[in-house]
Design an enzyme around this catalytic site. Structure first.
Site, short mmCIF file in Angstrom:
data_model
loop_
_atom_site.label_atom_id
_atom_site.label_comp_id
_atom_site.label_asym_id
_atom_site.label_seq_id
_atom_site.Cartn_x
_atom_site.Cartn_y
_atom_site.Cartn_z
N HIS A 262 0.41 -5.57 -2.99
CA HIS A 262 -0.93 -5.58 -3.60
C HIS A 262 -1.71 -4.35 -3.16
O HIS A 262 -2.29 -3.62 -3.97
CB HIS A 262 -1.63 -6.87 -3.20
CG HIS A 262 -3.08 -6.96 -3.56
ND1 HIS A 262 -3.55 -7.90 -4.46
CD2 HIS A 262 -4.18 -6.28 -3.16
CE1 HIS A 262 -4.86 -7.77 -4.58
NE2 HIS A 262 -5.26 -6.78 -3.80
N GLU A 263 -1.76 -4.12 -1.83
CA GLU A 263 -2.59 -3.03 -1.31
C GLU A 263 -1.97 -1.66 -1.56
O GLU A 263 -2.64 -0.74 -2.03
CB GLU A 263 -2.82 -3.22 0.20
CG GLU A 263 -3.52 -4.52 0.59
CD GLU A 263 -4.93 -4.64 0.04
OE1 GLU A 263 -5.50 -3.63 -0.43
OE2 GLU A 263 -5.49 -5.75 0.08
N HIS B 239 -3.34 -1.45 -5.65
CA HIS B 239 -4.51 -0.57 -5.59
C HIS B 239 -4.12 0.90 -5.49
O HIS B 239 -4.91 1.79 -5.83
CB HIS B 239 -5.40 -0.95 -4.41
CG HIS B 239 -6.07 -2.29 -4.56
ND1 HIS B 239 -6.71 -2.66 -5.71
CD2 HIS B 239 -6.19 -3.33 -3.69
CE1 HIS B 239 -7.21 -3.90 -5.55
NE2 HIS B 239 -6.90 -4.31 -4.35
N GLU C 263 -8.44 -6.32 -9.07
CA GLU C 263 -7.72 -7.31 -8.25
C GLU C 263 -6.58 -7.92 -9.05
O GLU C 263 -5.50 -8.19 -8.51
CB GLU C 263 -8.68 -8.39 -7.74
CG GLU C 263 -9.72 -7.91 -6.75
CD GLU C 263 -9.14 -7.15 -5.56
OE1 GLU C 263 -8.00 -7.45 -5.15
OE2 GLU C 263 -9.82 -6.24 -5.06
#
Length: 818
Positions: free
Chosen positions: A436-437, A441, A487
């Site tokens: 995810h990070e 992103h 997100e």
């Protein structure tokens, strides 16, 4: 009242353990961490103002109420559950830094009546000295109305006019916000560290957070007006609160590990002093380049989740010790990033030309001063900084390790999946956070006109017809939808790439059976989060109150709409359960999420907000069927825990102590007493109670310790005499039973304290030498308070005593050696 707007019957409290990690730091690193932590806590008072107008007053009331160890002394003769509900509210307020849930932005009120709450409050207040008691009760009268108000206008955070907001002051309209956004774009300004105020005459002030107040003159051609509106730019918002932040950053500068950290801190200091955003951007450039530090920190106005328009950010401060062992897997994931990025479903034109290898570390959090504590972070959020130098990822190891500790059954999960979810959800979530990070992103790019016109849009097969204009940012274009969208994109990347076997091997899952379980657990956990996320939808306002849950509900719908029996909700009695066919994750599931992910990335890249709103609106529409499911979710919801955090303080030997507290109401209250003490605008008295191995309350000594190098003294003294206040700075002779000393103070202070016999409480006093003679100083980082004999007794038994004028410490001339 409505159950969802009441504080939980049981408010879980988790301890954020960091003592062992702190001990492993070197002495210099501990001092750096201490001052960065103090800067973070001091700045986090801003979060209270950003939440609701009553929050700073409620906070001050609680700080006064518990200042004299009252939580350990109180004898309440009423109903036992009233005391429990009272403390639940206090803990929830402290844990969210306000009376709105940090995760969900929904207001919570006490579970007991106003009269019952007041009875418990008064039982604590009667243990305080007169001045403190009076102030606590005065604040209660001011805040009890707002505390219990859950009317439509204030029950949730949102845009001005439809929800509570601390970012927009006065009757600000959406048209005002649009005009100011246009003005700021023209001026090359961004709104991250600002608020917007509308005055009685209709003029608008853009208020930038800064310690030093100043006005920015309008350009000559504007004459102070923009499209018929008078718009002023004012620096100095939160000025008083940012003073201690600047001070501790200056102190931290003495203990930096390298020149890059020093440059970073200097930029932070300039930013908080002046309010100039460019200085903060420069701090983030240096932060990204500070690779692999022992102490990882970040501070500023960072995340814009709580602004209804998605532009203005909440203050936060992070201080942590890098966990080298846990960081190895994330470092290896970074090493594989360039082979994983091409596996994402969009063409290479929609990805950055080159991947800047970021730092990705696992951290043990010492301080996270903000309304909430996340499990992972990918910052900075400034588009141009990310493009220039990249970004950093951090995994908050001790947050995740403490989160899933409950052995209770998980609502909405089938019986046959319960054991797997309980035992594997922490491990699968760690994989998800990493992807995810780093690659969620950390992937994709924004297209501006020149490059966009050369690119074919894979959704239409035609050249791109929309793009970003100069001065526009992702947040300014997608506004309130930006956070949820980003997100969702990151979460989708996590489950999409989470099926890659080489990724799972990095995290220690070597066999196919282990890997299959982690994949299933991760996908099931995402669908489950989508169901749970319905709690954060407001039927009344038809909007979502939490970006991550908004995102996860979209992905739940993607999975359900994939069909072929892949993911379904089954009704089980008065509940629902998520049913997922694990054999179809890598076929049906991955294809559906991949198609959706392509749309998310392309529409973001091309600034196509119209198509974006249609897509997300369709995927997150809550119809009557979902509203019935929401009722089931609310009936079965579990309260979200809050964290009690450690406190650092300098000790007598020049080192730093790390104090930890129990995971209960008393521990939370004690920690907040240590972090913040008494409010500056309140009369002072009392000190933090000892708790869980923490030190006793701050020691008050005598003038015996008043020597040329003395600092950090806490004293109770009596005024002996005063010079005529003819200068701006004048002097008082003060003393105790050991001796007397000359104290420098401001003219107006001397006038207020000059009466012989006046008792003064001095905190954090120090000595400054003047022509070889001792002068006692209490500057802006200390406090002087006029007290009664009764209040003085609380700190020094018998008070200061009769001043011994024969021992004048300022009469001795010292030979100072350079």
């Amino acid at each position: 009242g409505d159950e969802q707007y009441l504080v939980p019957k049981e408010q879980p409290v988790l301890k954020l353990p960091c003592g062992e990690a702190f001990k492993l730091l070197k002495r210099k690193e501990q001092k750096y961490a201490h001052h960065m932590s103090r800067a973070s806590w001091e700045g986090s008072r801003v979060c209270l103002d950003q939440c609701a107008p009553e929050c700073p007053k409620i906070f001050d009331m609680f700080q006064i109420l518990f200042s004299n160890g009252t939580v350990n002394k109180v004898k309440f003769e009423g109903e036992a559950d009233h005391l429990t509900h009272f403390y639940n509210y206090v803990v929830a307020f402290y844990g969210n830094l306000g009376n709105y849930l940090s995760f969900g932005d929904r207001k919570f009120a006490p579970r007991i009546t106003v009269e019952e709450f007041q009875a418990v409050l008064e039982a604590h207040a009667k243990l305080l000295s007169g001045g403190l008691k009076a102030r606590a009760l005065e604040l209660w009268e001011e805040v009890k109305g707002p505390m219990y108000d859950v009317s439509a206008a204030v029950k949730e955070l949102g845009k001005p006019g439809s929800g509570q907001t601390g970012y927009y002051l006065g009757p600000v309209t959406e048209e005002d916000v649009a005009a100011v956004q246009k003005f700021m774009q023209k001026e090359g300004m961004e709104a991250w560290n600002s608020r917007l105020r509308k005055n009685e005459d209709g003029s608008l002030d853009i208020l930038f957070a800064a310690h030093i107040p100043r006005n920015k003159p309008p350009r000559k051609e504007d004459k102070g007006e923009f499209e018929g509106r008078k718009i002023s730019v004012v620096y100095g918002d939160y000025g008083e609160l940012l003073g201690p932040v600047v001070h501790h950053l200056q102190e931290a500068l003495k203990f930096v590990a390298n020149d890059t950290q020093a440059e970073m801190l200097k930029a932070y200091i300039e930013h908080f002093q002046t309010g100039e955003l460019e200085a903060h951007k420069e701090s983030q450039r240096k932060w990204v380049k500070d690779m692999g530090p022992a102490v990882e920190t970040n501070i500023g106005f960072i995340e814009n989740y709580r602004d209804g328009f998605g532009e203005r950010a909440e203050f936060e401060g992070l201080v942590s010790a890098v966990n080298r062992e846990q960081s190895k897997k994330f470092d290896e994931l970074v090493g594989r990033a360039e082979t994983l990025l091409p596996k994402l479903p969009w063409p290479k034109e929609f990805e950055k030309p080159s991947f800047t290898r970021p730092d990705f570390t696992a951290l043990d959090v010492i301080t996270f001063a903000n309304s909430g504590v996340p499990v992972g972070i990918n910052i900075p959020n400034y588009d141009e900084v990310r493009k220039e130098v990249g970004f950093k990822n951090v995994h908050l190891h001790n947050v995740l390790a403490s989160r899933f500790v409950s052995k209770d059954d998980i609502p909405f999960i089938r019986a046959e999946d319960q054991e797997m979810m309980k035992t594997k959800r922490t491990a699968s979530f760690e994989v998800q956070v990493g992807l995810h990070e780093l690659l969620g992103h950390g992937s994709g790019q924004l297209l501006y006109e020149e490059e966009a016109k050369k690119v074919t849009n894979p959704l239409t097969g035609k050249p791109c017809e929309s793009w970003y204009n100069q001065g526009q940012t992702w947040s300014s274009v997608f506004q309130g939808l930006a956070s949820s969208w980003e997100e969702c994109r990151a979460e989708a990347v996590g489950i999409y790439l989470g099926v890659e076997r080489d990724v799972l091997e990095i995290f220690g899952f070597k066999t196919k059976e282990e890997q299959d379980d982690i994949i299933y657990c991760n996908w099931l956990q995402m669908a489950h989060a989508g169901v749970v996320g319905l709690e954060f939808y407001s039927p009344e306002h038809k909007r979502w109150g939490q970006a991550h849950m908004h995102a996860r509900f979209a992905l739940l719908n993607v999975m359900i709409r994939a069909g072929e029996g892949f993911c379904e909700l089954e009704t089980k009695g008065d509940s629902v359960e998520v049913k997922m066919d694990r054999s179809k994750i890598e076929t049906v599931g991955k294809k559906a999420v991949g198609d959706f992910l392509m749309k998310l990335n392309v529409l973001k890249a091309t600034a196509d907000v119209k198509a974006g709103e249609e897509l997300f609106g369709d995927m997150t529409k809550v119809d009557d069927g979902w509203l019935k499911t929401r009722d089931i979710v609310l009936a079965n919801k579990k309260p979200r825990p809050v964290y009690v955090q450690a406190h650092t303080e300098l000790n007598a030997s020049g080192g730093v102590d790390c104090l930890e507290f129990k995971a209960d109401a008393k521990g939370m209250i004690a920690s907040m007493q240590y972090h913040f003490g008494l409010p500056k605008r309140a009369p002072r008295g009392g000190a933090a109670p000892a708790q869980d191995g923490a030190k006793k309350k701050a020691r008050f000594g005598s003038l015996k310790g008043c020597k040329p190098d003395a600092q950090g003294m806490n004293l109770v003294v009596a005024v002996v005499s005063a010079e005529d206040p003819t200068d701006a700075i004048t002097e008082l002779k003060v003393g105790d039973s050991f001796g007397v000393v000359t104290m420098k103070c401001k003219k107006e202070e001397a006038a207020a304290w000059r009466e012989p016999g006046t008792l003064l409480l001095l905190r954090n006093a120090h000595v400054r030498m003047f022509k070889g003679h001792i002068r006692l100083i209490v500057d802006q980082w200390g406090k002087v308070q006029k007290v009664t004999a009764e209040e003085a007794e609380e700190f020094v038994k018998g008070g200061p005593g009769e001043p011994k004028t024969a021992n004048d410490l300022s009469a001795t001339e010292y030979e100072l050696k350079g």
